[in-house]
Write a protein that holds these residues in place. Structure first.
Motif: not given
Length: 475
Positions: A382-411
């Motif tokens: 829904m947010l993508a369809g109405i182009s309301e995605v700018r505020r999601l950018t910050f949380y997407a970056v947080v998700s990328i860093v947190a997920s990649a770091g945790l996967m690397y540490l726990l594997v």
């Protein structure tokens, strides 16, 4: 009593957008069911012909190639939204200029990526990178990797075929093209296995039909629109500059999505060996069946949301979001629990009991991950369809860093299970603080914006229907 006349009358009263969504959904379900059948036949043939390690390497390479497909800085998704709004407003000339500029950009970027592949691949040690142990796979790896990445670079600009079809509310055309490509891919795999071809030739036989289907779809649409005269294609920097800001936000979220789908297999391969990818990949394929069901319903809604925004129909947007949430919970996540319960027996029947099957803990952790991911999709679409995605950018970056770091540490300590836990924990801020909180904010803004756009406003009769996709036909 014959129900068909009643159904025809009901269908005739649907709006053009609702008809497009319904046709998109019906063809999507059919095409994806056909694709599932093709994969059910394709995977056992590939595992038996290539072996566990070579198949695992192929799946890891597919993940790397998927990253290339999404390296367009979000331009494809941003262009889809803008094209949808242009078609809804009847601005065909603007749509043509936008499509031409995006096509030039994607072709240039595809050539640049292909040149990068030619320079980087010869300098890498793939035996060490993917922990390869089979001498035959080690010898085939460089050529197979080069072929895979170059094929994805060729297919890169052809992704415009999907965006153009979606923006025209004709996603059913893309579904048919994908079904034809899937059938061709199955035929290529069967032929490669029969001829005992090497890994590189095996990959080419599986990927070329998909590339040809995209090329055919793009050519057909350009002919339908009368845009096939390439001499009139121009690159408008002003048009692209407008898309870069929106595209950057989409691009970051694309990177997040690609990493969450592809990076786990790469981390497992580099940390545990290519053979360890196989049980993870097999378990995820069970849950991919349910992702197909959700995507079949969600994909038509993206361009429909863009069309509704252009027309100022914000109540339709709200009703459709809540409807898609109910479908996700009752029609996807609940049945997926039964799929997790019988995942191991199903896989044993599919690929054989002597194959590298996933553990029970890995299956249920993947169920948790997919349930969380599926729950985010209605808000994200829904947010993508109405182009309301700018505020999601910050949380997407947080998700990328947190997920990649945790996967690397726990594997290393927790193997594949640790990788899945890292994904889930890293994704939660994006779900709750990003998508859900942002949706609440957008809905509050919509309360004062219920009037349609002046250029698109038309008097419409009021109707009380439970189905969020049911609207009186606009005339």
């Amino acid at each position: 009593m014959n129900p068909f006349p009643r159904l025809r009358r009901r269908f005739a009263r649907l709006s053009g957008r609702s008809r497009a969504v319904g046709l998109f959904f019906a063809t999507s379900v059919t095409a994806r069911a056909f694709g599932i059948c093709c994969q059910l036949l394709q995977v056992p043939v590939a595992v038996k012909s290539l072996g566990t390690e070579a198949f695992g390497l192929w799946m890891a390479l597919t993940s790397v190639g998927t990253m290339i497909m999404f390296a367009d800085f979000g331009m494809g998704q941003g262009a889809q939204n803008k094209l949808s709004e242009a078609f809804a407003a009847g601005k065909e000339r603007a749509a043509r200029e936008l499509c031409g500029s995006v096509a030039v950009f994607l072709c240039s970027l595809g050539l640049l990526l292909a040149a990068g592949v030619g320079l980087i691949v010869p300098a890498l040690d793939f035996t060490a990178l993917f922990n390869l142990t089979d001498p035959m796979v080690q010898a085939q790896a460089p050529r197979a990797i080069t072929v895979t990445l170059l094929l994805f670079c060729v297919n890169f600009p052809l992704g415009l075929a999907q965006r153009l079809a979606y923006s025209r509310q004709r996603g059913w055309m893309h579904n048919i093209a994908q079904a034809l490509g899937g059938a061709g891919s199955l035929g290529g795999v069967l032929l490669a296995a029969h001829l005992h071809l090497g890994l590189a030739e095996f990959i080419a036989a599986a990927q070329l039909p998909l590339i040809l289907s995209n090329a055919g779809l793009l050519a057909l649409q350009l002919i339908q629109l009368g845009w096939f005269n390439f001499r009139t294609v121009r690159f408008h920097w002003a048009t692209m500059r407008e898309l870069l800001g929106l595209g950057a936000c989409f691009g970051i979220q694309q990177v997040q999505l690609v990493l969450l789908i592809s990076l786990p297999q790469i981390i497992i391969s580099t940390g545990l060996g290519a053979a360890a990818v196989t049980p993870y990949n097999l378990a995820q394929r069970v849950f991919n069946l349910f992702a197909i069901v959700q995507n079949a319903f969600m994909l038509p809604l993206w361009p429909a949301y863009s069309d509704a925004k252009a027309r100022g129909e914000f109540d339709w947007i709200r009703r459709t979001l809540f409807f898609s949430l109910r479908v996700t919970l009752l029609g996807v996540i609940a049945p997926m629990a039964a799929g997790a319960l019988f995942a191991r027996p199903i896989l044993a029947l599919w690929v054989g009991r002597h194959a590298a099957l996933p553990s029970e803990s890995l299956v249920w952790l993947l169920f948790l991950w997919n349930a969380v991911f599926f729950l985010e999709q209605p808000f994200g679409y829904m947010l993508a369809g109405i182009s309301e995605v700018r505020r999601l950018t910050f949380y997407a970056v947080v998700s990328i860093v947190a997920s990649a770091g945790l996967m690397y540490l726990l594997v290393q300590r927790h193997a594949q299970e640790g990788v899945v836990v890292g994904m889930v924990v890293g994704f939660l801020p994006y779900l709750f603080l990003g998508n859900i909180a942002e949706t609440v904010r957008v809905f509050r803004q919509m309360r004062g914006q219920r009037k349609p756009h002046p250029a698109l406003a038309k008097p419409r009769p009021v109707t009380l229907q439970a189905d969020c996709l049911y609207e009186p036909n606009q005339r």
